[in-house]
Design a protein around this motif. Structure first.
Motif, mmCIF file in Angstrom:
data_model
loop_
_atom_site.group_PDB
_atom_site.id
_atom_site.type_symbol
_atom_site.label_atom_id
_atom_site.label_comp_id
_atom_site.label_asym_id
_atom_site.label_seq_id
_atom_site.Cartn_x
_atom_site.Cartn_y
_atom_site.Cartn_z
ATOM 1 N N ALA A 98 0.829 -1.203 0.000
ATOM 2 C CA ALA A 98 0.000 0.000 0.000
ATOM 3 C C ALA A 98 0.863 1.253 0.000
ATOM 4 O O ALA A 98 0.566 2.233 -0.702
ATOM 5 C CB ALA A 98 -0.932 -0.019 1.207
ATOM 6 N N PHE A 224 -7.711 -0.920 -3.340
ATOM 7 C CA PHE A 224 -7.182 -2.245 -3.030
ATOM 8 C C PHE A 224 -7.894 -3.242 -3.934
ATOM 9 O O PHE A 224 -9.120 -3.376 -3.877
ATOM 10 C CB PHE A 224 -7.401 -2.593 -1.557
ATOM 11 C CG PHE A 224 -6.521 -1.817 -0.623
ATOM 12 C CD1 PHE A 224 -5.343 -2.354 -0.144
ATOM 13 C CD2 PHE A 224 -6.876 -0.538 -0.239
ATOM 14 C CE1 PHE A 224 -4.524 -1.632 0.699
ATOM 15 C CE2 PHE A 224 -6.066 0.198 0.612
ATOM 16 C CZ PHE A 224 -4.888 -0.342 1.087
ATOM 17 N N CYS A 266 -3.176 -0.984 -4.863
ATOM 18 C CA CYS A 266 -2.470 -2.040 -4.142
ATOM 19 C C CYS A 266 -3.112 -3.363 -4.543
ATOM 20 O O CYS A 266 -4.296 -3.595 -4.267
ATOM 21 C CB CYS A 266 -2.585 -1.815 -2.636
ATOM 22 S SG CYS A 266 -1.918 -3.162 -1.633
#
Length: 293
Positions: A98, A224, A266
Motif C-alpha cells: 500500500a 485495493f 495495491c
C-alpha cells in the motif's frame, strides 16, 4: 512494480489439505524472474497495526494457540506458531504494498486478500484481514481518506464488508459466485452475483458496467484490488467458467479504469485453488505482469 512476499515463512498442513501453500513460493520465483517486478521480503505487522482491525482478545487467543475447536474449524487451518508468523507477514506485505502504491502508483502483495477474517475471528483460510489493517493504518498516518476495495475473488469478502459497513469513506465493490462460500453474506456497497458456470463475456460485461459506478461513487484516494484466480474454469472451489484469457481481460479492465481515474492501486492475489497448481501460478503471474507493465 515493487512486490512483497512472505512465502519463506511456512507452516505445517495435514496431507491432502486443500490450501495451496506451495503456490506462494512458485509465484515468488516466477515474479523474481520477470522484468519489471522487484520482489522484497515482507515485514511482520505489529501488534498495534493488527489491533486496527481485530479485537485484542482474539489476537491474544491466536498468539497463544487458545482458539476453540469451532474457531479452528471455521478458519480451516490448523493452528501453529508458524501459521501466526506467516499471517502477520502477509498483513505486513499488504502494508508495504500500500505504501508502494501511494509512492509509485502501484504495489503488490504476492498473496494477501484475506477478506474472510472478521474483527473477532478468522474464517475461510484467513487469520487476519490485511486490507482492513492497511486501510486503517494509512488513515492513521494521514495518508488517505477515501478508499475503494475492488474484490474479484469468487468468494464474497464478508469480513471486509463487515469492517467497512458503517464507514462512509470505504467503498466495497465485489463480483461473486452466487452459490458459493460464504453462505451467510454480509452486504457490500455494490455487488454483482453470478450463477455457476458463468463464462467470460457475461462476467466482463458486468464488470465493465459496474466498475465505473464504483469509482464515481467512491472517489477514492487509493484502491485495493483483490485479484482472485478462483473464477477460473479449472478452479476446484470457484464454480465459474472464466478462461485464463478472460481473467487477463478482467485485470486489464481494472487496470485501465484505475489508470484513467488516476487512482493508485495495491494489488493482492487472494484465492486460487486450481488443479494443477501451475494454472493458479500462471494466472497470478499474468495479473502481476499486467500491473507492472
Amino acid at each position: 512494480m515493487r512486490a512483497f512476499a512472505h512465502d519463506v515463512y511456512t507452516y505445517p498442513l495435514p496431507p491432502g489439505h486443500r490450501f495451496p501453500l506451495a503456490k506462494y513460493r512458485l509465484v515468488r520465483e516466477r515474479a523474481e524472474a520477470s522484468d519489471g517486478i522487484d520482489v522484497e521480503d515482507s515485514r511482520p505487522a505489529a501488534d498495534d497495526e493488527l489491533r486496527l482491525a481485530h479485537d485484542a482478545v482474539y489476537l491474544e487467543r491466536v498468539r497463544d494457540g487458545a482458539l476453540a475447536r469451532r474457531e479452528v474449524l471455521a478458519l480451516g487451518l490448523p493452528w501453529s506458531r508458524e501459521l501466526v508468523e506467516r499471517a502477520r507477514r502477509s498483513v505486513g506485505a499488504t502494508l508495504m504494498a500500500a505504501e508502494a502504491a501511494l509512492a509509485d502508483g502501484v504495489g503488490a502483495n504476492l498473496g494477501g486478500g484475506t477478506h474472510h477474517a472478521f474483527a473477532d475471528g478468522g474464517r475461510g483460510f484467513c487469520v487476519f484481514n490485511d486490507v482492513v489493517v492497511a486501510v486503517r493504518a494509512l488513515r492513521r498516518a494521514g495518508r488517505v481518506d477515501r478508499v475503494l476495495v475492488v474484490d474479484l475473488d469468487v468468494h464474497q469478502g464478508d469480513g471486509t464488508h463487515a469492517a467497512f459497513m458503517d464507514d462512509p469513506d470505504a467503498f466495497t465493490f465485489s463480483v461473486n459466485g452466487f452459490r458459493n462460500y460464504p453462505f451467510r453474506r454480509v452486504p457490500g456497497d455494490l455487488e454483482l452475483d453470478f450463477p455457476d458456470g458463468t463464462e467470460d463475456e457475461r462476467y466482463l460485461d458486468g464488470l465493465a458496467r459496474l466498475l465505473p459506478q464504483a469509482l464515481a461513487r467512491s472517489r477514492p484516494d487509493v484502491c485495493f484490488y483483490l485479484a482472485g484466480a478462483d473464477p477460473y474454469e479449472g478452479d476446484r472451489l470457484g464454480r465459474l467458467e472464466l478462461t485464463k484469457a478472460g481473467l487477463a481481460s478482467r485485470d486489464g479492465v481494472v487496470r485501465a479504469a484505475l489508470a484513467r481515474a488516476g487512482v493508485p492501486v495495491c494489488v493482492t492475489l487472494a484465492g486460487g485453488y486450481a488443479d494443477p497448481i501451475a494454472d493458479t501460478v500462471e494466472i497470478n503471474l499474468a495479473t502481476l505482469r499486467s500491473f507492472a507493465a
